[in-house]
Design a protein around this motif. Structure first.
Motif, PDB file in Angstrom:
ATOM      1  N   ALA A   1      10.047   7.059  -0.931  1.00 35.79           N
ATOM      2  CA  ALA A   1      11.410   7.299  -1.525  1.00 35.79           C
ATOM      3  C   ALA A   1      11.329   8.536   0.009  1.00 35.79           C
ATOM      4  N   GLN A   2      10.213   8.914   1.166  1.00 33.69           N
ATOM      5  CA  GLN A   2      10.476   8.662   2.585  1.00 33.69           C
ATOM      6  C   GLN A   2      11.005   7.685   3.598  1.00 33.69           C
ATOM      7  N   ILE A   3      11.020   6.425   3.294  1.00 37.99           N
ATOM      8  CA  ILE A   3      11.627   5.821   4.187  1.00 37.99           C
ATOM      9  C   ILE A   3      12.839   4.883   3.152  1.00 37.99           C
TER      10      ILE A   3
ATOM     11  N   ALA B   1       0.872  -1.011  -0.411  1.00 36.67           N
ATOM     12  CA  ALA B   1       0.182  -0.089   0.033  1.00 36.67           C
ATOM     13  C   ALA B   1       0.800   1.456  -0.205  1.00 36.67           C
ATOM     14  N   LEU B   2       2.449   1.342  -0.031  1.00 32.18           N
ATOM     15  CA  LEU B   2       2.867   2.494   0.308  1.00 32.18           C
ATOM     16  C   LEU B   2       3.263   2.696  -1.306  1.00 32.18           C
TER      17      LEU B   2
ATOM     18  N   ARG C   1      13.513   8.966   6.646  1.00 40.25           N
ATOM     19  CA  ARG C   1      12.227   9.769   7.043  1.00 40.25           C
ATOM     20  C   ARG C   1      10.747   9.701   7.394  1.00 40.25           C
ATOM     21  N   LEU C   2      10.998   8.027   6.977  1.00 39.25           N
ATOM     22  CA  LEU C   2       9.876   7.466   7.498  1.00 39.25           C
ATOM     23  C   LEU C   2      10.323   6.220   7.917  1.00 39.25           C
TER      24      LEU C   2
ATOM     25  N   LEU D   1       4.524   2.850  10.286  1.00 40.77           N
ATOM     26  CA  LEU D   1       3.418   2.007   9.630  1.00 40.77           C
ATOM     27  C   LEU D   1       2.412   0.825  10.065  1.00 40.77           C
ATOM     28  N   THR D   2       3.957   0.171  10.379  1.00 41.40           N
ATOM     29  CA  THR D   2       3.503  -1.198  10.821  1.00 41.40           C
ATOM     30  C   THR D   2       2.063  -1.355  12.340  1.00 41.40           C
TER      31      THR D   2
END
Length: 77
Positions: free
Chosen positions: A54-56, A47-48, A60-61, A66-67
């Motif tokens: 890009a943030q991951i 779902a990304l 930055r993420l 998210l999990t």
């Protein structure tokens, strides 16, 4: 013996183990928790968005964040 190793007379060991396991799942941390790895691989990663990817990549993420959010939003126990 440490304080957290002392058994409470009113709580069975199996109950403590269950709560420890459930708390681990709820944390969303993929490290050492196969449930969180499966949730991340099956539901979070597909779902990304491109922006999230890009943030991951930039740090930055976090996938763990998210999990954790997905687990807490969708699952109850």
């Amino acid at each position: 013996m440490r304080a957290n190793e002392v058994d409470s007379p009113d709580e069975p060991v199996k109950a403590k183990d269950l709560w420890t396991r459930l708390n681990s799942h709820a944390s969303g941390r993929r490290s050492g928790d196969q449930f969180c790895v499966y949730v991340c691989d099956r539901f979070v990663v597909p779902a990304l968005s491109v922006a999230q990817q890009a943030q991951i990549a930039e740090g930055r993420l976090a996938l763990d964040k998210l999990t954790r959010e997905l687990i807490r939003d969708r699952y109850a126990y």
